[in-house]
Write a protein that holds these residues in place. Structure first.
Motif, PDB file in Angstrom:
ATOM      1  N   GLY A   1      30.995  37.438  40.702  1.00 47.79           N
ATOM      2  CA  GLY A   1      32.361  36.917  40.687  1.00 47.79           C
ATOM      3  C   GLY A   1      33.205  37.622  39.651  1.00 47.79           C
ATOM      4  O   GLY A   1      34.037  38.460  39.976  1.00 47.79           O
ATOM      5  N   CYS A   2      32.950  37.316  38.392  1.00 44.44           N
ATOM      6  CA  CYS A   2      33.806  37.841  37.325  1.00 44.44           C
ATOM      7  C   CYS A   2      33.098  38.845  36.426  1.00 44.44           C
ATOM      8  O   CYS A   2      33.737  39.662  35.790  1.00 44.44           O
ATOM      9  CB  CYS A   2      34.344  36.691  36.480  1.00 44.44           C
TER      10      CYS A   2
ATOM     11  N   CYS B   1      25.023  37.371  35.544  1.00 44.34           N
ATOM     12  CA  CYS B   1      25.848  38.551  35.271  1.00 44.34           C
ATOM     13  C   CYS B   1      25.797  38.965  33.810  1.00 44.34           C
ATOM     14  O   CYS B   1      26.084  40.120  33.494  1.00 44.34           O
ATOM     15  CB  CYS B   1      27.295  38.320  35.714  1.00 44.34           C
TER      16      CYS B   1
ATOM     17  N   ARG C   1      23.943  32.280  33.729  1.00 42.16           N
ATOM     18  CA  ARG C   1      24.776  33.232  34.442  1.00 42.16           C
ATOM     19  C   ARG C   1      24.054  34.579  34.481  1.00 42.16           C
ATOM     20  O   ARG C   1      23.850  35.222  33.458  1.00 42.16           O
ATOM     21  CB  ARG C   1      26.141  33.382  33.788  1.00 42.16           C
TER      22      ARG C   1
ATOM     23  N   ARG D   1      37.731  28.854  43.985  1.00 42.26           N
ATOM     24  CA  ARG D   1      39.087  29.352  44.261  1.00 42.26           C
ATOM     25  C   ARG D   1      39.796  28.511  45.319  1.00 42.26           C
ATOM     26  O   ARG D   1      41.014  28.481  45.377  1.00 42.26           O
ATOM     27  CB  ARG D   1      39.023  30.809  44.704  1.00 42.26           C
TER      28      ARG D   1
ATOM     29  N   MET E   1      31.735  38.132  33.657  1.00 42.53           N
ATOM     30  CA  MET E   1      31.919  37.725  32.258  1.00 42.53           C
ATOM     31  C   MET E   1      31.456  36.302  31.974  1.00 42.53           C
ATOM     32  O   MET E   1      31.869  35.704  30.991  1.00 42.53           O
ATOM     33  CB  MET E   1      33.393  37.870  31.874  1.00 42.53           C
TER      34      MET E   1
ATOM     35  N   LEU F   1      32.270  33.543  33.469  1.00 42.71           N
ATOM     36  CA  LEU F   1      33.370  32.594  33.510  1.00 42.71           C
ATOM     37  C   LEU F   1      33.454  31.792  34.809  1.00 42.71           C
ATOM     38  O   LEU F   1      33.998  30.698  34.817  1.00 42.71           O
ATOM     39  CB  LEU F   1      34.708  33.324  33.310  1.00 42.71           C
ATOM     40  N   CYS F   2      32.934  32.329  35.914  1.00 45.49           N
ATOM     41  CA  CYS F   2      33.177  31.689  37.213  1.00 45.49           C
ATOM     42  C   CYS F   2      31.971  30.953  37.777  1.00 45.49           C
ATOM     43  O   CYS F   2      32.128  30.080  38.613  1.00 45.49           O
ATOM     44  CB  CYS F   2      33.679  32.715  38.223  1.00 45.49           C
TER      45      CYS F   2
ATOM     46  N   CYS G   1      31.616  30.637  46.318  1.00 42.35           N
ATOM     47  CA  CYS G   1      31.077  30.060  45.082  1.00 42.35           C
ATOM     48  C   CYS G   1      29.918  29.099  45.324  1.00 42.35           C
ATOM     49  O   CYS G   1      29.315  28.607  44.369  1.00 42.35           O
ATOM     50  CB  CYS G   1      32.176  29.329  44.321  1.00 42.35           C
TER      51      CYS G   1
END
Length: 154
Positions: free
Chosen positions: A39-40, A60, A58, A134, A42, A44-45, A101
């Motif tokens: 997703g991001c 990522c 996470r 989203r 970072m 965050l999502c 998501c």
């Protein structure tokens, strides 16, 4: 490159990666487990949420070197009564809109129900706060978690 063996969805799985390679890249790129989404990048999502010994993390931002001997569970390996109840509630309430998501949402929701079988709205909000949708299906996500908890209670 380093060759490691990780425990993935209950199975020893050899991988070849630099120690600082994000777990997400190994899951998607090397192992072709595409249920865990990017997703991001970072943390965050929440689209990349997996379980590391049952705890949502996470992928990522989790380097493969941080995995150690922990068991990694992806959406493809998510099992158990909580997962079943959540999937049934997700379908019954029609939670998914675009669906991007949803694997991360389900991973976080499952970890919540394993720790807190009858969560309050505040418990749900806290556990799910790191997962962005989203499409804004947050009310349906909360309702599905409550329905899954109720189904587990009987």
């Amino acid at each position: 490159m380093t060759t490691l063996t990780i425990t993935l969805n209950g199975q020893p799985t050899p991988i070849t990666a630099e120690p600082d390679t994000p777990l997400l890249w190994v899951l998607r790129g090397e192992l072709h487990l595409n249920g865990t989404k990017f997703g991001c990048g970072m943390s965050l999502c929440g689209a990349c949420t997996v379980h590391l010994d049952g705890e949502p993390v996470r992928a990522c931002v989790t380097p493969v070197s941080a995995v150690g001997n922990a068991n990694i569970t992806t959406i493809e390996g998510l099992q158990g009564p909580e997962a079943t109840a959540l999937r049934e509630a997700w379908t019954a309430i029609d939670v998914a809109q675009c669906g991007y998501c949803q694997s991360g949402q389900l991973m976080s929701a499952c970890a919540l129900l394993k720790k807190t079988p009858q969560p309050s709205d505040a418990d749900i909000d806290a556990a799910m706060s790191g997962n962005a949708c989203r499409c804004g299906t947050y009310p349906r996500i909360r309702a599905a978690i409550h329905q899954a908890a109720q189904a587990r209670r009987g």
